[in-house]
Design a protein around this motif. Sequence first.
Motif: not given
Length: 590
Positions: A144, A204, A253
Motif C-alpha cells: 500500500s 494489494i 497494484s
Amino acid sequence: MLIFSAFMIDSPRALIDVRERLAVALRQAVQQFQSSDPNVALSVTPCQDLRFGDYQSSAAMLIAKSTQQNPRELARLIINKLEVSDSCDKVEIAGPGFINFHLRSDFVSEQLSVISADPNTGARKVGTPTTIVIDFSSPNIAKSMHVGHIRSTFLGNALARITRAVGHHVITVNHLGDWGTQFGKLIYGYQHFLDKKMLAASPIAEFERLYKETNTLSEKDPNILQGVRQELVKLQSGDPENLRIWKEISIQSLQEFQQTYQRLDIRFDHELGESFYNPQLPHVVEELKKLGIARESEGAICIFFENDPALAKTAPMIIQKADGGFLYATTDLAAFRYRADQWKANQILYVTDARQQLHFKQLRTAATQWFCALNKPAPELQHIIFGSILGPDKKPIKTRSGEPIKLKDLLDEAESRAMKLVETKNPELTEAEKKQAARVIGLGALKYADLCQNRDLDYTFDWDKLLALQGNTAPYLIYAYVRIQSIFRKEDAKILGGKFQLGTPEETALGKHLIQFGDTLHAILKEYRPHLLTNYLYDLAVKFSKFYENCPVLKAEEPVRSSRLALCHLTARTLKKGLDLLGIETLEKM
RNA sequence: GCGCCCAUAGCUCAAUUGGAUAGAGCAUCUGACUACGGAUCAGAAGGUUGUAGGUUCAAAUCCUGCUGGGCGCACCA
C-alpha cells in the motif's frame, strides 16, 4: 506629451517582471560611471516593510564595500543616472544606503489590466524553456501507499504543475519499485495461499497478506524457505510462469495506485518501474568498467570517489554485488542515461527524502564522470529533498500498532473530518454540495499542510492544525475564494471592465501584491520550493480580507465599483490558479 | 569513529538567501454596523533567534568552539 500618455494607456502592454526591470535599470545606471564588479550581484527585492517603499536595492552598499566609497554618496550617483520614471514616481535613499523604489499608481493599474487580460493570470513564460524530468512518488509494487509517499507525491506534483505553467517542457515519471527479493515470497505465496475473492476485492491487501503469511511460515519451515528462494531464482532467470505472476501482481497494484492518483488528480507521463531497466544493467556496469570509472573491490564492482573532496571518505557506490546482482544505484544510473538519451532531459529532479542525500551526491558525481568520458553533456541532477512527517511524539508518524499509516486511510480521514466541519459551519448546503466541499477541503488541507512548509525540514502532523480554518491553511484560502464567488452570484455584479483605481491603502496593497504573482512563480524555479507560493497566496488572502472588510464593493459608486469588482475577480483568478498549481481545487460554496 | 542536517514567541511555522524595528496562526486578554458569507476583521501581550566568540556599515542567515536533537555511512531501497 498628451499624445504620448494617451498612447501608453490605450496600447496593450506586455507583462512586466517589475523586479527584473528595475534591476536592469539599476545595472545600466551603475555602468554609466563605473565598471561593476561581476562578483557583486545587483538585485532588487520587494521591501519587507512597505513603509520604505515597494522595492529596494542594497546595490550601493555592496559596491561601496568593494570600492571603498561612501554608500549614500554612491546611491545618490546611481539615482541620478537611474531611468525608471515609467514605473516609479519616487526613488529615494534611506538608512545606510538603501535605494527604495515607489511604484507609480497608474503603472500598477496598468499592470493589473494586462494581467486581467492574460489567460495565464500573469504567469510569464521563461525565456528559454528546458526539458525537466521529475521523478516522484515511486511506491513499491504489492504494498500500500503510505505516509512515506505523501511528501514526494504532493511536492512532485506541485513542482510539475508550476514548471509547466511557466513554459518548461516537463516529463513526469513514476519510478515504481517493481523488482527485488521480496518477489520470491510473493510468488510462493501466490502459488500456495492465494484467495481469489480477496484478490478481486482488494489486490494489494491480498498481496500484503500473502507476503506476511509466507514470511512467517518460511521462518519456521526450512522447506518453505527453500521454495521461496527457488521461486526468486526462477523469476530472475526468466521463468515464464513466474514472470506472468510477477506481471499480474504489478498490473493489479498499478491499477490500485491509479485509484489513489485519480483521487488526488495526479498523472504521470511515464510509469517505468525498476524492472524496465533490468536488461540494460549488465551493459551499464561493463561500460563503466571499460571507461575506468568502476572497478572491482572485494568481489563487488564499485565506483570510488577519490578525486571528489566531499565524497573521498565515503563508502564507494556499489553497482554490482559479489554474487553478480545489481542494485538501486545501478538502476539509477541506467535510468539517468535513459532519461538523458531518450527524453533529452536537461535537468532531472528526484523528489526523494533527505536521508538519501549521500546516494544522490554519489549518483551525480558518477553520472557526470560517465557522461564526461562519453563526451556528452550530462543533465543537471537535482535532489529535491524533504524531511519526515512526525507524530505528536516528534517521531516519524505511525499507527498505534507501529505500522506506517496507509495513504488511503489518511485521505478518508481528511474527508470525514472536513465533512464534520462543513456540517456544523454550513448545514444548509445540499448533500451533494457538502460532499464536494468535504472532499475539496479535506484533500486540499492535507496537500497544503505539506506544501506550505520549507520542504527541507521535518514537520509535525496535526489534524486540528491543518483543518483549522484560520491561518496559513487551504480552508482559509478557499474561504477567501468562496466569498468572492458569492459576490459574483449577485444579480447586479458584472465585470464592466474599466480601469483599476487604487484609492484606499487596502486597494493599493492588494493591487501591488497581485502583480507579483508571476515573480513568485519564477522565484520558485531557483530552488524548487513550493512554500514560496503558499506564502504568497496566504498573503494574498490576508490582503483581500482586509480589502473586503474596509472597501464595500457592490455598494460603491461607479467607477470605483467596477474597479473593486475587477480586483475581486483578479484575486479569485489568482487564488484559483495558484491553488491549481499546488494541485488543490476550489469551491463555489462551502 | 567519519560525515550531513536542525535549534527562532508557551505551541506550530515564516523571514524573498547578508539588509532596515525578526513576522504569521494557535493558545491568552480586549474590541467590531443584525454583516457584499463572522470559517472574518481590528487591537494587546508574548523574543538577548540554543550558547560563547569572530567576520561585516549590516548576522536568525557566513566562520570557529560548545550544548542539546535528528539522520546517513560496501554488497537494502
